[in-house]
Design a protein around this motif. Structure first.
Motif, PDB file in Angstrom:
ATOM      1  N   PHE B 159       0.849  -1.197   0.000  1.00  0.00           N
ATOM      2  CA  PHE B 159       0.000   0.000   0.000  1.00  0.00           C
ATOM      3  C   PHE B 159       0.880   1.241   0.000  1.00  0.00           C
ATOM      4  O   PHE B 159       0.636   2.191  -0.735  1.00  0.00           O
ATOM      5  N   ILE B 160       1.910   1.233   0.852  1.00  0.00           N
ATOM      6  CA  ILE B 160       2.808   2.382   0.932  1.00  0.00           C
ATOM      7  C   ILE B 160       3.504   2.570  -0.412  1.00  0.00           C
ATOM      8  O   ILE B 160       3.563   3.668  -0.960  1.00  0.00           O
ATOM      9  N   ASP B 161       3.986   1.451  -0.985  1.00  0.00           N
ATOM     10  CA  ASP B 161       4.662   1.531  -2.276  1.00  0.00           C
ATOM     11  C   ASP B 161       3.720   2.063  -3.350  1.00  0.00           C
ATOM     12  O   ASP B 161       4.104   2.861  -4.183  1.00  0.00           O
ATOM     13  N   ASP B 162       2.445   1.588  -3.323  1.00  0.00           N
ATOM     14  CA  ASP B 162       1.484   2.007  -4.346  1.00  0.00           C
ATOM     15  C   ASP B 162       1.270   3.509  -4.295  1.00  0.00           C
ATOM     16  O   ASP B 162       1.232   4.178  -5.317  1.00  0.00           O
ATOM     17  N   SER B 163       1.116   4.041  -3.067  1.00  0.00           N
ATOM     18  CA  SER B 163       0.880   5.475  -2.940  1.00  0.00           C
ATOM     19  C   SER B 163       2.127   6.239  -3.382  1.00  0.00           C
ATOM     20  O   SER B 163       2.038   7.297  -4.004  1.00  0.00           O
ATOM     21  N   HIS B 164       3.295   5.659  -3.119  1.00  0.00           N
ATOM     22  CA  HIS B 164       4.543   6.267  -3.564  1.00  0.00           C
ATOM     23  C   HIS B 164       4.622   6.259  -5.087  1.00  0.00           C
ATOM     24  O   HIS B 164       4.947   7.261  -5.721  1.00  0.00           O
ATOM     25  N   VAL B 165       4.264   5.116  -5.685  1.00  0.00           N
ATOM     26  CA  VAL B 165       4.308   4.988  -7.144  1.00  0.00           C
ATOM     27  C   VAL B 165       3.308   5.954  -7.788  1.00  0.00           C
ATOM     28  O   VAL B 165       3.610   6.613  -8.782  1.00  0.00           O
ATOM     29  N   ALA B 166       2.115   6.076  -7.172  1.00  0.00           N
ATOM     30  CA  ALA B 166       1.097   6.984  -7.709  1.00  0.00           C
ATOM     31  C   ALA B 166       1.596   8.421  -7.661  1.00  0.00           C
ATOM     32  O   ALA B 166       1.450   9.174  -8.632  1.00  0.00           O
ATOM     33  N   ALA B 167       2.193   8.805  -6.546  1.00  0.00           N
ATOM     34  CA  ALA B 167       2.697  10.172  -6.405  1.00  0.00           C
ATOM     35  C   ALA B 167       3.812  10.424  -7.418  1.00  0.00           C
ATOM     36  O   ALA B 167       3.862  11.481  -8.054  1.00  0.00           O
ATOM     37  N   LEU B 168       4.670   9.424  -7.588  1.00  0.00           N
ATOM     38  CA  LEU B 168       5.777   9.560  -8.530  1.00  0.00           C
ATOM     39  C   LEU B 168       5.253   9.703  -9.961  1.00  0.00           C
ATOM     40  O   LEU B 168       5.706  10.558 -10.726  1.00  0.00           O
ATOM     41  N   ALA B 169       4.246   8.867 -10.302  1.00  0.00           N
ATOM     42  CA  ALA B 169       3.674   8.917 -11.651  1.00  0.00           C
ATOM     43  C   ALA B 169       3.021  10.278 -11.890  1.00  0.00           C
ATOM     44  O   ALA B 169       3.167  10.875 -12.956  1.00  0.00           O
ATOM     45  N   LEU B 170       2.316  10.768 -10.874  1.00  0.00           N
ATOM     46  CA  LEU B 170       1.652  12.066 -10.993  1.00  0.00           C
ATOM     47  C   LEU B 170       2.689  13.165 -11.189  1.00  0.00           C
ATOM     48  O   LEU B 170       2.572  14.011 -12.076  1.00  0.00           O
ATOM     49  N   GLN B 171       3.705  13.132 -10.356  1.00  0.00           N
ATOM     50  CA  GLN B 171       4.732  14.159 -10.432  1.00  0.00           C
ATOM     51  C   GLN B 171       5.434  14.112 -11.798  1.00  0.00           C
ATOM     52  O   GLN B 171       5.631  15.138 -12.440  1.00  0.00           O
ATOM     53  N   ARG B 172       5.771  12.902 -12.253  1.00  0.00           N
ATOM     54  CA  ARG B 172       6.416  12.753 -13.554  1.00  0.00           C
ATOM     55  C   ARG B 172       5.543  13.343 -14.651  1.00  0.00           C
ATOM     56  O   ARG B 172       6.026  13.996 -15.568  1.00  0.00           O
ATOM     57  N   SER B 173       4.218  13.096 -14.584  1.00  0.00           N
ATOM     58  CA  SER B 173       3.324  13.557 -15.642  1.00  0.00           C
ATOM     59  C   SER B 173       3.223  15.077 -15.631  1.00  0.00           C
ATOM     60  O   SER B 173       2.870  15.688 -16.629  1.00  0.00           O
ATOM     61  N   LEU B 174       3.512  15.704 -14.490  1.00  0.00           N
ATOM     62  CA  LEU B 174       3.363  17.145 -14.381  1.00  0.00           C
ATOM     63  C   LEU B 174       4.665  17.897 -14.611  1.00  0.00           C
ATOM     64  O   LEU B 174       4.659  19.101 -14.784  1.00  0.00           O
ATOM     65  N   LEU B 175       5.775  17.188 -14.580  1.00  0.00           N
ATOM     66  CA  LEU B 175       7.058  17.859 -14.757  1.00  0.00           C
ATOM     67  C   LEU B 175       7.583  17.587 -16.155  1.00  0.00           C
ATOM     68  O   LEU B 175       7.972  16.465 -16.467  1.00  0.00           O
ATOM     69  N   PRO B 176       7.580  18.601 -17.004  1.00  0.00           N
ATOM     70  CA  PRO B 176       8.065  18.370 -18.364  1.00  0.00           C
ATOM     71  C   PRO B 176       9.567  18.072 -18.366  1.00  0.00           C
ATOM     72  O   PRO B 176      10.315  18.624 -17.563  1.00  0.00           O
ATOM     73  N   THR B 177       9.993  17.173 -19.249  1.00  0.00           N
ATOM     74  CA  THR B 177      11.429  16.931 -19.404  1.00  0.00           C
ATOM     75  C   THR B 177      11.892  17.493 -20.743  1.00  0.00           C
ATOM     76  O   THR B 177      13.072  17.712 -20.950  1.00  0.00           O
ATOM     77  N   ALA B 178      10.957  17.684 -21.670  1.00  0.00           N
ATOM     78  CA  ALA B 178      11.299  18.339 -22.938  1.00  0.00           C
ATOM     79  C   ALA B 178      10.397  19.572 -23.040  1.00  0.00           C
ATOM     80  O   ALA B 178       9.226  19.517 -22.699  1.00  0.00           O
ATOM     81  N   PHE B 179      10.979  20.668 -23.460  1.00  0.00           N
ATOM     82  CA  PHE B 179      10.223  21.918 -23.500  1.00  0.00           C
ATOM     83  C   PHE B 179      10.033  22.375 -24.935  1.00  0.00           C
ATOM     84  O   PHE B 179      10.897  22.157 -25.783  1.00  0.00           O
ATOM     85  N   ARG B 180       8.908  23.014 -25.203  1.00  0.00           N
ATOM     86  CA  ARG B 180       8.720  23.672 -26.502  1.00  0.00           C
ATOM     87  C   ARG B 180       9.302  25.061 -26.366  1.00  0.00           C
ATOM     88  O   ARG B 180       8.754  25.902 -25.659  1.00  0.00           O
ATOM     89  N   LEU B 181      10.418  25.264 -27.031  1.00  0.00           N
ATOM     90  CA  LEU B 181      11.169  26.495 -26.807  1.00  0.00           C
ATOM     91  C   LEU B 181      11.201  27.363 -28.051  1.00  0.00           C
ATOM     92  O   LEU B 181      11.417  26.864 -29.152  1.00  0.00           O
ATOM     93  N   PRO B 182      10.998  28.668 -27.873  1.00  0.00           N
ATOM     94  CA  PRO B 182      11.214  29.575 -28.987  1.00  0.00           C
ATOM     95  C   PRO B 182      12.720  29.757 -29.207  1.00  0.00           C
ATOM     96  O   PRO B 182      13.524  29.422 -28.330  1.00  0.00           O
ATOM     97  N   ALA B 183      13.100  30.265 -30.370  1.00  0.00           N
ATOM     98  CA  ALA B 183      14.512  30.528 -30.636  1.00  0.00           C
ATOM     99  C   ALA B 183      15.033  31.545 -29.637  1.00  0.00           C
ATOM    100  O   ALA B 183      14.313  32.457 -29.226  1.00  0.00           O
ATOM    101  N   GLY B 184      16.267  31.353 -29.200  1.00  0.00           N
ATOM    102  CA  GLY B 184      16.892  32.342 -28.329  1.00  0.00           C
ATOM    103  C   GLY B 184      16.967  31.907 -26.878  1.00  0.00           C
ATOM    104  O   GLY B 184      17.640  32.555 -26.069  1.00  0.00           O
ATOM    105  N   ILE B 185      16.287  30.835 -26.494  1.00  0.00           N
ATOM    106  CA  ILE B 185      16.312  30.398 -25.093  1.00  0.00           C
ATOM    107  C   ILE B 185      16.440  28.880 -25.052  1.00  0.00           C
ATOM    108  O   ILE B 185      15.819  28.176 -25.850  1.00  0.00           O
ATOM    109  N   ASP B 186      17.275  28.396 -24.162  1.00  0.00           N
ATOM    110  CA  ASP B 186      17.463  26.954 -23.999  1.00  0.00           C
ATOM    111  C   ASP B 186      17.260  26.629 -22.522  1.00  0.00           C
ATOM    112  O   ASP B 186      17.638  27.415 -21.652  1.00  0.00           O
TER     113      ASP B 186
END
Lengths: 103, 411
Positions: B159-186
C-alpha cells in the motif's frame, strides 16, 4: 539531541506564554499545534516564545500559520515574544517576517 | 503442512521471506492454500470508508471473485472476523452463517477465517475453505493467524509503495522533461525526489500566446501523494492566470486567493518570471521563494536582488511586488527549490551559515558551466554531492543565446 518541548509558563504581568524549544519540524508540528490549541483555550491572545527553537522547517512554519489562523478564527491573535535565529531565518526566507512581527 | 524449521512464521516488521517480493496475491494465496491443505483461500480488504470488506483475490474456486459482493463489516462470516478481530470457524456452511453467494454456490462446506492486522490496524480478512464439513480446528486457526500476520506486512508495504508509485507517476506527468522552446532560449531541468519520499516541488516553463516566456518553480509544503495532487492544481491554476495577466505579482496574488479559499491550511512557495522576446528583460515575483541566481558573462553569478513576499496560503491580502531583472544574451538564470540548499544543521554546523555556503557553491557551479544541461549536472553534483537528500530538489536553468537578438514574434 534537542527534542521538541512546548510548555505554558507565566510571563510578565501574569500573561500566559507558551515556551517552545527544540526542533519544530514534520515530527513535532502536529504536537505543537495540539499543545497550543489545548492549553490556550482561556486566552484570545496566544503569546509564543520561540527563543529555544533550534531548527524550524516549512512544516514548522505551517504549524505557526495554523495557530495564527486558529486564534484569528476565535477573534484573537498570535504574538511572538521571542524568536531564535533559526526561526527568524525561515520567516525572512519565506517573506513572513512582517506578518509575524515580534511583540 | 511444510516443516518450516528455518524460522518462525510470526510476522514482525523484519523482511518477510515466505514469498518472493513481487509475488502476486493469487500466488501468495495458492501457497497459503497448500500450507493449509485447504480447498480455497481468499482475501478481502477493508475499503476506504472502513465500512465494508472488498473481495480482492481467491484461489480454489472456478469462478473468480469478480462477481462476489462486498461484505459489510459485522455481517456474514468475513464480516464477523473483521468485527471481532478473532478467528472464526464454521463447521457447516449454511445461508444463515455465510452471505457470500460465490462460497455458497461452490460447495464450500467449512470455513476458517482470521483477521489481517498490522499493529492495531485492520487491513482485511484471510479465509480458507474446505469442500467437506468440520475441517478446521484451533491449531489451524493459529497457523492461519501466523500466515495472516506475514501477509499483513506484505500488504502494508505494498500500500505504501502504491501510494509512492502513484505520487511519482503524478509528479512525472506534471514535470516536463522536454520543453517547446522559442529561438533564443534553452532550458534544462531536474527533479530529484527525497530519499524514500517525494514532496511537492515543481517547475514549469512555457510560452504564452503574446510571445512572453514564463519560468516557474514552486514547492508545496508537505510530502507524498497529497502534496503532489495540490502541486498539480497549482500548476494548472498558475498557467490559467498567466494567460490572463502580464504581471507576475498579479498572477501570484490570484493563486494565493485560490489556495487560501480552496486549499485552506496548505502552503506553497512559488517563484514566477515572465520575459517578452528576446528574453533579456525578466519580471520576477517571489512568494516566499529563493530569488533566482543570475549568471552574466564576465561577472560572477549572484542571487538576483528580489524582494521576497509571503508564501502562498498565509496572507492573501498582502500586496505583492514584481521586480525587473536583466539577463543579457549568453547569460543564465537558475531557479531552484530549498532542497538544493537547505540541510538540517548537524553537530559540525554550529555557527555556519549552511544555506549561504550552499548558495555560494551554486553560484560557483553555474559560473563554470556552459549549456543548461551540463549546468544542471554540475549544480546537482557539486551542491548536493554525497549527502542524502532529506528534501526533494527541483532545478530549472535557462540560458539565453549569446547573439541575444531574435525576431519579436519569438519564432
Amino acid at each position: 539531541v534537542t527534542t521538541f518541548q512546548a510548555q505554558r509558563v507565566t510571563g510578565d504581568g501574569g500573561v500566559p506564554v507558551i515556551s517552545v524549544s527544540g526542533e519544530l519540524d514534520l515530527a513535532s508540528a502536529n504536537t505543537f499545534v495540539d499543545e497550543v490549541t489545548m492549553s490556550a483555550t482561556d486566552s484570545k491572545v496566544v503569546r509564543l516564545d520561540l527563543g529555544g527553537v533550534t531548527f524550524m522547517d516549512s512544516t514548522g512554519l505551517g504549524a505557526l500559520i495554523k495557530i495564527r489562523n486558529w486564534t484569528a478564527g476565535r477573534g484573537g491573535s498570535m504574538l511572538l515574544v521571542a524568536a531564535s535565529p533559526a526561526v527568524e531565518r525561515v520567516l525572512e526566507l519565506t517573506g513572513m517576517s512582517d506578518i509575524f512581527s515580534l511583540a | 503442512v511444510d516443516a518450516d524449521h528455518s524460522r518462525p512464521l510470526g510476522g514482525g516488521d523484519e523482511e518477510p521471506s515466505l514469498w518472493p517480493a513481487h509475488a502476486t496475491l493469487p500466488t501468495i494465496l495458492d501457497d497459503i492454500r497448500q500450507r493449509m491443505s485447504s480447498g480455497t483461500a481468499s482475501v478481502l480488504l477493508v475499503d476506504n470508508a472502513r465500512l465494508r470488506l472488498e473481495p480482492t483475490a481467491t484461489v480454489g474456486l472456478e469462478r473468480t471473485t469478480r462477481g462476489a459482493p462486498s461484505i459489510p463489516i459485522g455481517k456474514g462470516f468475513a464480516g464477523r472476523v473483521a468485527q471481532t478481530r478473532q478467528p472464526v470457524i464454521i463447521d457447516e456452511v449454511t445461508s444463515e452463517n455465510v452471505i457470500n453467494p460465490v462460497l455458497l454456490g461452490h460447495g464450500v462446506r467449512s470455513l476458517l477465517g482470521v483477521p489481517i492486522t498490522v499493529g492495531s490496524e485492520l487491513l482485511g480478512v484471510l479465509h480458507v475453505g474446505q469442500f467437506r464439513p468440520n475441517a478446521f480446528d484451533e491449531d489451524q486457526a493459529i497457523q492461519l493467524t501466523e500466515l495472516a500476520n506475514e501477509l499483513g506486512v506484505v500488504l502494508q508495504r505494498r500500500f505504501i509503495d502504491d501510494s509512492h508509485v502513484a505520487a511519482l507517476a503524478l509528479q512525472r506527468s506534471l514535470l516536463p522533461t522536454a520543453f517547446r522552446l522559442p529561438a533564443g532560449i534553452d532550458i534544462a531541468a531536474r527533479y530529484v525526489p527525497a530519499e524514500g519520499d517525494l514532496g511537492g516541488d515543481w517547475y514549469d516553463a512555457f510560452q504564452l500566446p503574446d510571445g512572453r516566456f514564463a519560468l516557474v518553480i514552486g514547492d508545496v509544503v508537505g510530502h507524498g501523494l497529497e502534496s503532489a495532487i495540490i502541486m498539480g492544481r497549482l500548476r494548472s491554476a498558475l498557467r490559467a492566470y498567466a494567460l490572463e495577466h502580464t504581471d507576475p505579482a498579479e498572477v501570484l496574488q490570484h493563486l494565493d486567493q485560490k489556495i487560501c479559499h480552496f486549499e485552506p491550511d496548505r502552503l506553497a512557495t512559488v517563484l514566477l518570471g515572465f520575459a517578452p522576446p528576446p528574453y533579456t528583460t525578466w519580471t520576477f515575483s517571489s512568494a516566499g521563494h529563493f530569488a533566482p541566481v543570475v549568471a552574466t558573462p564576465g561577472a560572477p553569478p549572484a542571487p538576483a536582488d528580489l524582494p521576497i513576499d509571503p508564501l502562498l496560503g498565509a496572507a492573501p491580502q498582502t500586496p505583492r511586488r514584481s521586480t525587473a531583472i536583466q539577463v543579457p544574451g549568453g547569460g543564465l538564470v537558475c531557479l531552484y527549490t530549498d532542497g538544493l540548499v537547505e540541510r538540517r544543521p548537524g553537530v559540525f554546523d554550529a555557527g555556519h551559515d549552511v544555506v549561504g555556503e550552499k548558495i555560494d557553491a551554486l553560484c560557483t557551479a553555474l559560473d563554470e558551466s556552459e549549456d543548461p544541461e551540463s549546468a544542471c549536472i554540475r549544480v546537482l553534483t557539486e551542491v548536493v554531492g554525497e549527502h542524502i537528500a532529506e528534501d526533494d530538489i527541483a532545478v530549472l536553468i535557462a540560458r539565453l543565446d549569446a547573439a541575444g537578438i531574435v525576431d519579436g514574434d519569438g519564432e
